[in-house]
Design an enzyme around this catalytic site. Sequence first.
Site, PDB file in Angstrom:
ATOM      1  N   HIS A  87      -7.970 -32.836  -9.029  1.00  9.52           N
ATOM      2  CA  HIS A  87      -6.786 -31.948  -8.358  1.00  9.52           C
ATOM      3  C   HIS A  87      -6.979 -30.926  -7.320  1.00  9.52           C
ATOM      4  O   HIS A  87      -6.426 -30.996  -6.255  1.00  9.52           O
ATOM      5  CB  HIS A  87      -5.946 -31.342  -9.510  1.00  9.52           C
ATOM      6  CG  HIS A  87      -5.284 -32.110 -10.570  1.00  9.52           C
ATOM      7  ND1 HIS A  87      -5.510 -32.020 -11.835  1.00  9.52           N
ATOM      8  CD2 HIS A  87      -4.234 -33.154 -10.343  1.00  9.52           C
ATOM      9  CE1 HIS A  87      -4.783 -32.718 -12.602  1.00  9.52           C
ATOM     10  NE2 HIS A  87      -3.986 -33.546 -11.658  1.00  9.52           N
ATOM     11  N   LYS A 131       6.932 -35.302 -20.934  1.00 12.45           N
ATOM     12  CA  LYS A 131       5.557 -35.599 -21.327  1.00 12.45           C
ATOM     13  C   LYS A 131       4.890 -34.719 -22.351  1.00 12.45           C
ATOM     14  O   LYS A 131       4.197 -35.129 -22.743  1.00 12.45           O
ATOM     15  CB  LYS A 131       4.876 -35.106 -20.056  1.00 12.45           C
ATOM     16  CG  LYS A 131       3.964 -36.447 -19.452  1.00 12.45           C
ATOM     17  CD  LYS A 131       3.086 -35.969 -18.311  1.00 12.45           C
ATOM     18  CE  LYS A 131       2.074 -37.182 -17.873  1.00 12.45           C
ATOM     19  NZ  LYS A 131       1.333 -36.792 -17.025  1.00 12.45           N
ATOM     20  N   ARG A 191      -5.765 -42.264  -7.009  1.00 15.25           N
ATOM     21  CA  ARG A 191      -7.291 -42.610  -7.558  1.00 15.25           C
ATOM     22  C   ARG A 191      -7.639 -44.073  -7.640  1.00 15.25           C
ATOM     23  O   ARG A 191      -7.665 -44.698  -6.505  1.00 15.25           O
ATOM     24  CB  ARG A 191      -7.120 -41.920  -9.132  1.00 15.25           C
ATOM     25  CG  ARG A 191      -7.183 -40.338  -9.050  1.00 15.25           C
ATOM     26  CD  ARG A 191      -7.056 -40.122 -10.393  1.00 15.25           C
ATOM     27  NE  ARG A 191      -5.583 -40.504 -10.978  1.00 15.25           N
ATOM     28  CZ  ARG A 191      -5.074 -40.393 -12.264  1.00 15.25           C
ATOM     29  NH1 ARG A 191      -5.911 -39.931 -13.266  1.00 15.25           N
ATOM     30  NH2 ARG A 191      -4.080 -40.955 -12.394  1.00 15.25           N
ATOM     31  N   SER A 245      -6.088 -35.554 -16.884  1.00 13.83           N
ATOM     32  CA  SER A 245      -6.013 -34.307 -17.585  1.00 13.83           C
ATOM     33  C   SER A 245      -6.015 -34.869 -19.307  1.00 13.83           C
ATOM     34  O   SER A 245      -6.827 -34.119 -19.999  1.00 13.83           O
ATOM     35  CB  SER A 245      -4.958 -33.876 -17.307  1.00 13.83           C
ATOM     36  OG  SER A 245      -4.658 -33.410 -16.129  1.00 13.83           O
TER      37      SER A 245
HETATM   38  N1  COA Z   1      -7.697 -35.995 -10.014  1.00 15.65           N
HETATM   39  C1  COA Z   1      -7.667 -36.141 -11.478  1.00 15.65           C
HETATM   40  N2  COA Z   1      -6.623 -36.475 -12.115  1.00 15.65           N
HETATM   41  C2  COA Z   1      -5.753 -36.969 -11.257  1.00 15.65           C
HETATM   42  C3  COA Z   1      -5.551 -36.707  -9.935  1.00 15.65           C
HETATM   43  C4  COA Z   1      -6.647 -36.445  -9.334  1.00 15.65           C
HETATM   44  N3  COA Z   1      -6.763 -36.419  -7.832  1.00 15.65           N
HETATM   45  N4  COA Z   1      -4.171 -37.052  -9.633  1.00 15.65           N
HETATM   46  C5  COA Z   1      -3.454 -37.521 -10.706  1.00 15.65           C
HETATM   47  N5  COA Z   1      -4.191 -36.878 -11.832  1.00 15.65           N
HETATM   48  C6  COA Z   1      -3.943 -37.446 -13.330  1.00 15.65           C
HETATM   49  C7  COA Z   1      -3.315 -36.145 -14.013  1.00 15.65           C
HETATM   50  O1  COA Z   1      -4.598 -35.478 -14.412  1.00 15.65           O
HETATM   51  C8  COA Z   1      -2.430 -36.958 -14.999  1.00 15.65           C
HETATM   52  O2  COA Z   1      -3.139 -37.309 -15.985  1.00 15.65           O
HETATM   53  P1  COA Z   1      -2.484 -37.382 -17.755  1.00 15.65           P
HETATM   54  O3  COA Z   1      -1.550 -38.327 -17.204  1.00 15.65           O
HETATM   55  O4  COA Z   1      -3.689 -37.594 -18.390  1.00 15.65           O
HETATM   56  O5  COA Z   1      -1.880 -36.162 -17.705  1.00 15.65           O
HETATM   57  C9  COA Z   1      -1.902 -37.926 -14.203  1.00 15.65           C
HETATM   58  O6  COA Z   1      -2.754 -38.405 -13.168  1.00 15.65           O
HETATM   59  C10 COA Z   1      -0.736 -38.036 -13.618  1.00 15.65           C
HETATM   60  O7  COA Z   1      -0.166 -36.465 -13.460  1.00 15.65           O
HETATM   61  P2  COA Z   1       0.336 -35.821 -12.194  1.00 15.65           P
HETATM   62  O8  COA Z   1      -0.234 -36.009 -11.011  1.00 15.65           O
HETATM   63  O9  COA Z   1       0.507 -34.240 -12.811  1.00 15.65           O
HETATM   64  O10 COA Z   1       1.776 -36.623 -12.052  1.00 15.65           O
HETATM   65  P3  COA Z   1       3.103 -36.756 -13.061  1.00 15.65           P
HETATM   66  O11 COA Z   1       3.211 -38.059 -13.326  1.00 15.65           O
HETATM   67  O12 COA Z   1       2.607 -35.797 -14.270  1.00 15.65           O
HETATM   68  O13 COA Z   1       4.103 -35.740 -12.460  1.00 15.65           O
HETATM   69  C11 COA Z   1       5.655 -35.396 -10.574  1.00 15.65           C
HETATM   70  C12 COA Z   1       4.436 -36.251 -11.145  1.00 15.65           C
HETATM   71  C13 COA Z   1       5.502 -33.997 -10.915  1.00 15.65           C
HETATM   72  C14 COA Z   1       5.356 -35.621  -9.122  1.00 15.65           C
HETATM   73  C15 COA Z   1       7.057 -36.243 -10.957  1.00 15.65           C
HETATM   74  O14 COA Z   1       6.893 -36.400 -12.297  1.00 15.65           O
HETATM   75  C16 COA Z   1       8.089 -35.336 -10.574  1.00 15.65           C
HETATM   76  O15 COA Z   1       8.409 -35.370  -9.426  1.00 15.65           O
HETATM   77  N6  COA Z   1       8.973 -34.921 -11.076  1.00 15.65           N
HETATM   78  C17 COA Z   1      10.042 -34.216 -11.153  1.00 15.65           C
HETATM   79  C18 COA Z   1      11.452 -34.946 -11.410  1.00 15.65           C
HETATM   80  C19 COA Z   1      11.713 -35.738 -10.275  1.00 15.65           C
HETATM   81  O16 COA Z   1      12.111 -35.404  -9.153  1.00 15.65           O
HETATM   82  N7  COA Z   1      11.600 -37.196 -10.591  1.00 15.65           N
HETATM   83  C20 COA Z   1      11.996 -38.224  -9.726  1.00 15.65           C
HETATM   84  C21 COA Z   1      10.831 -38.718  -9.027  1.00 15.65           C
HETATM   85  S1  COA Z   1      11.105 -40.093  -8.117  1.00 15.65           S
END
Ligand code: COA
Length: 163
Positions: free
Chosen positions: A17, A41, A92, A130
């Site tokens: 990140h 989550k 990724r 994560s």
């Molecule tokens: N390096 C390492 N890990 C990464 C990464 C990177 N560059 N990019 C993503 N990840 C990992 C994270 O660690 C996480 O791992 P985990 O599943 O083991 O915890 C996973 O990828 C995805 O996590 P994250 O990027 O935090 O996304 P998310 O799916 O948890 O949340 C939001 C994404 C916040 C953008 C989305 O849920 C959101 O917009 N929520 C608000 C509600 C909303 O508007 N909904 C409608 C959306 S259309």
Amino acid sequence: MAIAIYPGSFDPITHGHIDIARRARKLFDRMFVAVVANPHKRPYFTLEERVEITQAALVEEGVNGIEVISFDGLLVDCAREHGADAIVRGLRANSDFEYEFQMALTNRDMAPEFESVFFMTAKRFSFLSSSIVKEISMYGGDVSTFVPKSVERALLGKLGHAG
Ligand code: COA
């Protein structure tokens, strides 16, 4: 002035990140890292802890000029509230694409004024997540190549091993 918002669970933030945040910061005049409350989550760290850990990690890694905020609800509402022009996400492996594609198109349907911008992850972080970091830490493994020292301490603190 171009403003970006980089949303995620950040449970916890990793070097993957941080790499995205550092590179995106160079392209935007103002940038927010937005930690989602994420009721679907069941986060390991509380929202307040994730904000604190994220802030400390960015400072430790010298990624300056980023405001860490939290939000609950729709990302597009948070982006609007902060005057963002772009939503930053990291990509990724191939498997991220479908999910990101769906989110980007849905967000665009709801709010066509925001552009979704994707950064390819650094090769060495392409399989990092994560969850993996939490699992390694829970079993006493070394996570020092995946997260900054301050995050390592937070993980150990959560496990009750050390401060
Ligand atoms: N390096 C390492 N890990 C990464 C990464 C990177 N560059 N990019 C993503 N990840 C990992 C994270 O660690 C996480 O791992 P985990 O599943 O083991 O915890 C996973 O990828 C995805 O996590 P994250 O990027 O935090 O996304 P998310 O799916 O948890 O949340 C939001 C994404 C916040 C953008 C989305 O849920 C959101 O917009 N929520 C608000 C509600 C909303 O508007 N909904 C409608 C959306 S259309």
